[in-house]
Design an enzyme around this catalytic site. Structure first.
Site, PDB file in Angstrom:
ATOM      1  CG  ASN A   1      52.138  90.974  73.980  1.00 30.32           C
ATOM      2  OD1 ASN A   1      52.551  89.931  73.480  1.00 30.32           O
ATOM      3  ND2 ASN A   1      50.947  91.479  73.714  1.00 30.32           N
TER       4      ASN A   1
ATOM      5  CG  HIS B   1      38.827  94.994  75.686  1.00 29.93           C
ATOM      6  ND1 HIS B   1      40.106  94.595  75.397  1.00 29.93           N
ATOM      7  CD2 HIS B   1      38.933  95.882  76.705  1.00 29.93           C
ATOM      8  CE1 HIS B   1      40.947  95.213  76.218  1.00 29.93           C
ATOM      9  NE2 HIS B   1      40.270  95.990  77.024  1.00 29.93           N
TER      10      HIS B   1
ATOM     11  NE  ARG C   1      39.391  98.462  74.288  1.00 31.01           N
ATOM     12  CZ  ARG C   1      40.605  98.052  73.902  1.00 31.01           C
ATOM     13  NH1 ARG C   1      41.698  98.583  74.441  1.00 31.01           N
ATOM     14  NH2 ARG C   1      40.746  97.096  73.010  1.00 31.01           N
TER      15      ARG C   1
ATOM     16  CE1 TYR D   1      45.095  97.314  70.801  1.00 31.12           C
ATOM     17  CE2 TYR D   1      43.312  98.912  71.021  1.00 31.12           C
ATOM     18  CZ  TYR D   1      44.134  97.956  71.571  1.00 31.12           C
ATOM     19  OH  TYR D   1      43.990  97.624  72.890  1.00 31.12           O
TER      20      TYR D   1
ATOM     21  CG  ASP E   1      43.302 102.017  73.713  1.00 30.81           C
ATOM     22  OD1 ASP E   1      43.994 103.013  73.438  1.00 30.81           O
ATOM     23  OD2 ASP E   1      43.763 100.967  74.211  1.00 30.81           O
TER      24      ASP E   1
ATOM     25  CG  HIS F   1      46.576 101.109  70.733  1.00 31.86           C
ATOM     26  ND1 HIS F   1      47.679 100.524  70.162  1.00 31.86           N
ATOM     27  CD2 HIS F   1      46.320 100.410  71.843  1.00 31.86           C
ATOM     28  CE1 HIS F   1      48.060  99.487  70.903  1.00 31.86           C
ATOM     29  NE2 HIS F   1      47.259  99.405  71.939  1.00 31.86           N
TER      30      HIS F   1
ATOM     31  CD  GLU G   1      43.250 102.614  77.108  1.00 35.99           C
ATOM     32  OE1 GLU G   1      42.095 102.328  77.484  1.00 35.99           O
ATOM     33  OE2 GLU G   1      44.121 101.752  76.936  1.00 35.99           O
TER      34      GLU G   1
ATOM     35  CD  GLU H   1      47.867 100.471  76.815  1.00 35.36           C
ATOM     36  OE1 GLU H   1      46.723 100.554  77.272  1.00 35.36           O
ATOM     37  OE2 GLU H   1      48.136  99.879  75.763  1.00 35.36           O
TER      38      GLU H   1
ATOM     39  NE  ARG I   1      44.528 102.440  80.293  1.00 35.41           N
ATOM     40  CZ  ARG I   1      44.204 101.157  80.387  1.00 35.41           C
ATOM     41  NH1 ARG I   1      43.567 100.695  81.433  1.00 35.41           N
ATOM     42  NH2 ARG I   1      44.510 100.327  79.409  1.00 35.41           N
TER      43      ARG I   1
ATOM     44  CD  GLU J   1      42.595  97.037  79.402  1.00 33.60           C
ATOM     45  OE1 GLU J   1      43.700  97.293  79.906  1.00 33.60           O
ATOM     46  OE2 GLU J   1      42.356  97.170  78.192  1.00 33.60           O
TER      47      GLU J   1
ATOM     48  CD1 TRP K   1      49.183  98.105  65.594  1.00 27.86           C
ATOM     49  CD2 TRP K   1      49.767  97.643  67.714  1.00 27.86           C
ATOM     50  NE1 TRP K   1      48.307  97.156  66.071  1.00 27.86           N
ATOM     51  CE2 TRP K   1      48.639  96.868  67.376  1.00 27.86           C
ATOM     52  CE3 TRP K   1      50.302  97.551  69.006  1.00 27.86           C
ATOM     53  CZ2 TRP K   1      48.047  95.976  68.276  1.00 27.86           C
ATOM     54  CZ3 TRP K   1      49.720  96.659  69.892  1.00 27.86           C
ATOM     55  CH2 TRP K   1      48.597  95.864  69.520  1.00 27.86           C
TER      56      TRP K   1
END
Ligand code: EZ4
Ligand code: CO
Length: 406
Positions: free
Chosen positions: A37, A122, A147, A159, A214, A216, A240, A266, A287, A343, A406
């Site tokens: 991404n 989510h 989540r 986020y 999360d 993040h 997370e 992740e 993850r 997820e 981020w």
């Protein structure tokens, strides 16, 4: 059986996806997801310019040998671009092998260890009432684990709440260029607000609903320790990415201070990112995505390693993993013993038309289906009708203008 053709398909049915399609001399095709991404075209080049020439003419059955030769043969090891490219090859070869066997991939991974794959969805809202509406909508869709992400008083965009991600509604435009959206952040405000959010959610939805959150990558270890401890009364399924965990040692401090379960990985792309975390059992869930970890072959090895330390799987499954990457994940989820949770937010209808898939979602659970291979077909014409669009993930700044994670 030789690989005679290898195509890299870039399509943007609402967001960008990169797919590798291998074809053998017996006319069998296999698909692999290579979507990274916000940096998609780097993987396209890695595959097209450097990997495809190596694959043509090689034996499509030699999955492990091909994996090792791409990993070791480049000399420059690891990293998200390299490992996304290798993942696409690995999954496409597993897809081919399973099609040759006439079996869904999970059968080649040892067969089903469970009947269905539990997911979480989510929920998000700028305010508590908006969040509650979002939780109710997910419960109506059948989700059984949720989540929770919310806005923070004083912050404009956070986020997981406001339209964000590489296809944010509000990226900056300058001349012909698309620039990343800039979100804002205040760790103190966040730490003060989040426990009250979970208190409100527990009061509204009761003690039984599994809840996740999360962070993040935004906290230091001592801040993460405080957050984990302050959320203990609300019995989270996990917290997370509480810190940017490339500093694995930092998790020792978090772990000493809280019994809130921890999930990380992740953005990791090899087992070496996990050595301290898994070896010292500093986390509870690993993850990584099939797509960013080099494919099914190495992820299976990570899960076996994690199992030695009573750590479970939780494969990353955001919308920027294509249905090809998602399908591969669901086959692994069904097959391994130490499955934790998957997820899953689904994809848009258009994406599901470009990538027609055998996996199904009902009652908050996924099943990979019984189609031979990973069970995904690419509609090349429809894919071509939706070309690549330049896009970035957002960035993040503190209120004094300093760049933050981020
Ligand atoms: O921000 O995949 O848990 N899920 C996540 C994701 C990531 C995106 C980045 O491309 O953290 O939403
Ligand atoms: Co995450």
């Amino acid at each position: 059986m030789k690989i005679v053709d290898a195509k890299v398909v870039v399509t943007s049915p609402g967001r960008n996806f990169v797919t590798l399609q291998l074809t053998t001399d017996e006319g069998i095709t296999g698909l692999g997801d290579a979507t990274l991404n916000g940096r998609e075209l780097s993987v396209v080049s890695y595959l097209q310019d450097h990997v495809v020439p190596l694959l043509l003419g090689t034996d499509a059955h030699r999955i492990e040998d091909t994996w090792q030769s791409l990993y070791r043969g480049a000399y420059w090891r690891r990293g998200p671009v390299t490992m996304a490219a290798i993942a696409a090859v690995d999954v496409a070869l597993w897809d081919i092998k399973a099609k040759v066997a006439g079996l869904p991939l999970y059968q080649l991974l040892g067969g089903a260890s469970r009947d269905r794959v539990r997911t979480y969805g989510h929920a998000n809202g700028a305010s508590i009432p908006e969040l509650f509406d979002s939780v109710r909508a997910l419960l109506e869709q059948g989700y059984q684990s949720i989540r929770i992400q919310t806005g923070v008083p004083g912050l404009k965009a956070v986020y997981g709440v406001h339209a964000s991600g590489a296809h944010a509604a509000n990226p900056t435009r300058l001349d012909q260029r698309v620039l990343p959206a800039v979100e804002d952040w205040d760790t103190g405000a966040y730490l003060r607000h989040i426990p009250s959010v979970f208190e409100a959610v527990r009061n509204e939805f009761g003690p039984d609903l599994p809840l996740l959150h999360d962070a993040h990558h935004r906290l230091t270890p001592i801040q993460a320790a405080r957050l984990g401890r302050s959320l203990e009364p609300y019995d989270l399924f996990w917290l997370e990415d509480c810190t940017p965990a490339e500093n694995q040692d930092g998790l020792r401090l978090v772990r000493e201070h809280t019994t809130t379960p921890l999930a990380i990985g992740e953005v990791f792309n090899t087992v070496f990112d996990y050595q301290t975390l898994v070896g010292e059992q500093l986390i509870d869930y690993v993850r990584s995505a099939v797509t960013h970890f080099g494919g099914v072959s190495p992820l299976r090895k990570l899960f076996d390693y994690a199992a030695q330390h009573q750590i479970k799987s939780a494969i990353h499954g955001p919308e920027d993993i294509s249905p090809v990457g998602m399908a591969a994940a669901i086959h692994l989820d069904l097959a391994i013993h130490n499955f934790g949770i998957q997820e899953y937010s689904g994809h848009t209808d258009l994406t599901n038309e470009v990538f027609r898939h055998a996996y199904t979602f009902s009652d908050g659970h996924l099943h990979p289906g019984e189609a031979p291979g990973i069970g995904v077909e690419l509609d090349a014409e429809l894919a071509a009708a939706h070309p690549y669009q330049q896009a970035y993930l957002p960035t993040n700044r503190l209120q004094d203008g300093t760049v933050h994670d981020w």
